[in-house]
Design a protein around this motif. Structure first.
Motif, PDB file in Angstrom:
ATOM      1  N   LEU A  33       0.747  -1.400   0.127  1.00 17.02           N
ATOM      2  CA  LEU A  33      -0.115  -0.117  -0.205  1.00 17.02           C
ATOM      3  C   LEU A  33       0.768   1.132   0.026  1.00 17.02           C
ATOM      4  N   LYS A  34       0.426   2.270  -0.794  1.00 20.55           N
ATOM      5  CA  LYS A  34       1.083   3.545  -0.559  1.00 20.55           C
ATOM      6  C   LYS A  34       0.448   4.348   0.268  1.00 20.55           C
ATOM      7  N   MET A  35       1.189   4.747   1.409  1.00 17.25           N
ATOM      8  CA  MET A  35       0.834   5.378   2.423  1.00 17.25           C
ATOM      9  C   MET A  35       1.707   6.677   2.825  1.00 17.25           C
ATOM     10  N   ALA A  36       1.002   7.885   3.252  1.00 15.36           N
ATOM     11  CA  ALA A  36       1.694   9.082   3.657  1.00 15.36           C
ATOM     12  C   ALA A  36       1.329   9.314   4.798  1.00 15.36           C
ATOM     13  N   VAL A  37       2.355   9.675   5.623  1.00 14.36           N
ATOM     14  CA  VAL A  37       2.150  10.425   6.806  1.00 14.36           C
ATOM     15  C   VAL A  37       2.549  11.985   7.085  1.00 14.36           C
ATOM     16  N   ILE A  38       1.675  12.741   7.701  1.00  8.51           N
ATOM     17  CA  ILE A  38       1.701  14.026   8.120  1.00  8.51           C
ATOM     18  C   ILE A  38       1.808  14.117   9.568  1.00  8.51           C
ATOM     19  N   SER A  39       3.197  14.542   9.774  1.00  7.58           N
ATOM     20  CA  SER A  39       3.370  14.783  11.225  1.00  7.58           C
ATOM     21  C   SER A  39       3.310  16.221  11.787  1.00  7.58           C
ATOM     22  N   VAL A  40       3.180  16.259  13.128  1.00 11.26           N
ATOM     23  CA  VAL A  40       3.367  17.795  13.444  1.00 11.26           C
ATOM     24  C   VAL A  40       4.072  17.840  14.515  1.00 11.26           C
ATOM     25  N   PHE A  41       4.868  19.284  14.603  1.00 14.44           N
ATOM     26  CA  PHE A  41       5.871  19.557  15.379  1.00 14.44           C
ATOM     27  C   PHE A  41       5.885  21.073  15.802  1.00 14.44           C
ATOM     28  N   GLU A  42       5.989  21.189  17.074  1.00 14.98           N
ATOM     29  CA  GLU A  42       5.759  22.982  17.713  1.00 14.98           C
ATOM     30  C   GLU A  42       7.274  23.422  17.500  1.00 14.98           C
ATOM     31  N   PRO A  84      12.528  22.380  13.656  1.00 22.54           N
ATOM     32  CA  PRO A  84      13.228  22.403  14.640  1.00 22.54           C
ATOM     33  C   PRO A  84      14.371  21.578  14.734  1.00 22.54           C
ATOM     34  N   GLU A  85      15.330  22.032  15.487  1.00 25.28           N
ATOM     35  CA  GLU A  85      16.675  21.465  15.352  1.00 25.28           C
ATOM     36  C   GLU A  85      16.753  20.039  16.204  1.00 25.28           C
ATOM     37  N   LYS A  86      15.944  20.064  17.346  1.00 25.96           N
ATOM     38  CA  LYS A  86      15.806  19.044  18.078  1.00 25.96           C
ATOM     39  C   LYS A  86      14.420  18.259  18.038  1.00 25.96           C
ATOM     40  N   GLU A  87      14.736  17.123  18.329  1.00 24.35           N
ATOM     41  CA  GLU A  87      13.478  16.029  18.290  1.00 24.35           C
ATOM     42  C   GLU A  87      12.757  16.079  17.189  1.00 24.35           C
ATOM     43  N   TYR A  88      13.366  16.287  15.892  1.00 27.50           N
ATOM     44  CA  TYR A  88      12.831  16.451  14.692  1.00 27.50           C
ATOM     45  C   TYR A  88      13.003  15.249  13.860  1.00 27.50           C
ATOM     46  N   ILE A  89      12.052  13.922  13.559  1.00 26.93           N
ATOM     47  CA  ILE A  89      12.017  13.102  12.648  1.00 26.93           C
ATOM     48  C   ILE A  89      11.180  12.996  11.875  1.00 26.93           C
ATOM     49  N   PRO A  90      11.381  13.594  10.474  1.00 27.90           N
ATOM     50  CA  PRO A  90      10.538  13.688   9.526  1.00 27.90           C
ATOM     51  C   PRO A  90       9.778  12.386   8.992  1.00 27.90           C
ATOM     52  N   THR A  91       8.460  12.743   8.714  1.00 28.11           N
ATOM     53  CA  THR A  91       7.856  11.818   7.623  1.00 28.11           C
ATOM     54  C   THR A  91       7.717  12.306   6.391  1.00 28.11           C
ATOM     55  N   ASP A  92       6.704  11.808   5.670  1.00 26.75           N
ATOM     56  CA  ASP A  92       6.536  12.147   4.247  1.00 26.75           C
ATOM     57  C   ASP A  92       6.312  13.686   4.291  1.00 26.75           C
ATOM     58  N   PHE A  93       5.423  14.194   5.260  1.00 25.39           N
ATOM     59  CA  PHE A  93       5.105  15.419   5.326  1.00 25.39           C
ATOM     60  C   PHE A  93       5.124  16.054   6.526  1.00 25.39           C
ATOM     61  N   ASN A  94       5.431  17.312   7.072  1.00 22.63           N
ATOM     62  CA  ASN A  94       5.646  17.531   8.154  1.00 22.63           C
ATOM     63  C   ASN A  94       5.235  18.935   8.337  1.00 22.63           C
ATOM     64  N   LEU A  95       4.316  19.022   9.686  1.00 21.43           N
ATOM     65  CA  LEU A  95       3.524  20.594   9.642  1.00 21.43           C
ATOM     66  C   LEU A  95       4.148  21.189  10.941  1.00 21.43           C
ATOM     67  N   ILE A  96       4.827  22.413  10.945  1.00 18.69           N
ATOM     68  CA  ILE A  96       5.571  22.953  11.826  1.00 18.69           C
ATOM     69  C   ILE A  96       4.526  24.231  12.260  1.00 18.69           C
ATOM     70  N   ILE A  97       4.202  24.181  13.405  1.00 15.94           N
ATOM     71  CA  ILE A  97       3.282  25.255  14.193  1.00 15.94           C
ATOM     72  C   ILE A  97       3.759  25.937  15.339  1.00 15.94           C
ATOM     73  N   PRO A  98       3.353  27.153  15.407  1.00 19.38           N
ATOM     74  CA  PRO A  98       4.004  27.841  16.574  1.00 19.38           C
ATOM     75  C   PRO A  98       3.794  27.263  18.053  1.00 19.38           C
ATOM     76  N   ALA A  99       4.737  27.067  18.759  1.00 16.99           N
ATOM     77  CA  ALA A  99       4.709  26.503  20.069  1.00 16.99           C
ATOM     78  C   ALA A  99       3.921  27.479  21.074  1.00 16.99           C
ATOM     79  N   ASP A 100       3.404  28.738  20.725  1.00 14.85           N
ATOM     80  CA  ASP A 100       2.721  29.449  21.704  1.00 14.85           C
ATOM     81  C   ASP A 100       1.263  29.634  21.191  1.00 14.85           C
ATOM     82  N   MET A 101       1.096  28.862  20.300  1.00 19.57           N
ATOM     83  CA  MET A 101      -0.396  28.904  19.664  1.00 19.57           C
ATOM     84  C   MET A 101      -1.364  28.344  21.156  1.00 19.57           C
TER      85      MET A 101
END
Length: 290
Positions: free
Chosen positions: A251-260, A269-286
């Motif tokens: 199966l062809k599968m895609a993962v969107i992961s999210v990081f603050e 992010p420089e730390k704790e960033y292990i990317p998947t197919d697509f990676n959503l970066i959002i403000p930590a102070d949201m």
């Protein structure tokens, strides 16, 4: 003099508003920024799309809806929706709501809905209802996951056949080879008892394996199944993704992961960033919704 003062105010106003306040940024696996529209176009080529989320983040929930709307258009309506937030035994009630046979209040009274359902998941369910799409309740009933955490995976063998139908086929393979599970073991601490640790991980596995099986059982040729789940359930290509791969590696599968990110430009992010197919970066102070 008055005109000059007015011009200065306008300059200051536009300078302040010109600051770059980015609410989100997508990146591909290689770390290149990608527009949401282009990402959606690429997602249309996948059989399964996992959209990881932080449960209390409004931006992520809004993006889930917009990406779903975009995918609906790109796939010429050929999509199926599913979510961790709905449990398998609640599928009949969910189907009745989607078919217009019960109202929203009846759905709320008959399902074990999350507290943030109205703001965060109802828009997705209503989109499926309005477009006549299937919405699959993929998760294990929480009482069985709780039972596993307390009594172990073997305790599920005592359930009735009907109860077992709400769970992935037993026995469920639980292994620390699954990405994310060693991290869970580490979080439990060095002093936690071995059996307790494995029961806790097994409970997570019952959720992941059940959601994986639910997705596989509801795949249709030519349709993309988009699944909404907590980020941990698919991060690093683990969890649900891993269990599906064991059953159907083609199966062809895609993962969107999210990081603050603390960075105003929402760089990777420089730390704790292990990317998947697509990676959503959002403000930590949201602002968090709860």
């Amino acid at each position: 003099m008055k005109n000059i003062f007015s011009i200065l105010l306008l300059v200051i106003f536009y300078s302040v508003n010109a600051q770059n306040f980015k609410p989100y940024q997508f990146y591909n696996k290689k770390g290149k920024a990608i527009k949401a529209e282009k990402m959606v176009k690429q997602l249309a080529d996948y059989d399964v799309v996992f959209f990881g989320e932080l449960h209390n983040n409004s931006i992520v929930h809004w993006l889930q809806l917009k990406v779903t709307e975009g995918l609906y258009d790109k796939k010429d309506k050929q999509i199926t929706l599913g979510a961790e937030m709905f449990e398998r035994d609640n599928q009949p009630q969910l189907n009745k709501y989607l078919a217009g046979k019960i109202e929203a209040k009846s759905l709320k009274d008959s399902l074990r809905l999350w507290n943030n359902y109205n703001t965060d998941y109802k828009p997705l369910v209503d989109f499926a209802k309005d477009k006549n799409l299937n919405f699959i309740a993929t998760n294990i009933p929480r009482k069985y996951a709780s039972q596993t955490a307390k009594e172990g995976l073997e305790s599920l063998n005592k359930l009735s056949e009907k109860e077992k139908s709400y769970i992935a086929q037993l026995p469920i393979n639980v292994t620390l080879d699954t990405p994310g599970y060693p991290e869970m073991k580490k979080m439990m601490g060095d002093h936690a008892e071995g059996t307790k640790v494995m029961n806790f991980i097994s409970a997570q596995a019952t959720k992941d394996a059940t959601m994986a099986e639910s997705i596989l059982n509801n795949l249709q040729p030519g349709k993309t199944f988009i699944h909404y789940n907590g980020n941990f359930h698919s991060k690093e290509f683990g969890g649900i993704y891993w269990y599906i791969k064991q059953k159907n590696p083609n199966l062809k599968m895609a993962v969107i992961s999210v990081f603050e990110s603390e960075d105003d430009e929402l760089k990777i992010p420089e730390k704790e960033y292990i990317p998947t197919d697509f990676n959503l970066i959002i403000p930590a102070d949201m602002t968090k919704t709860y």
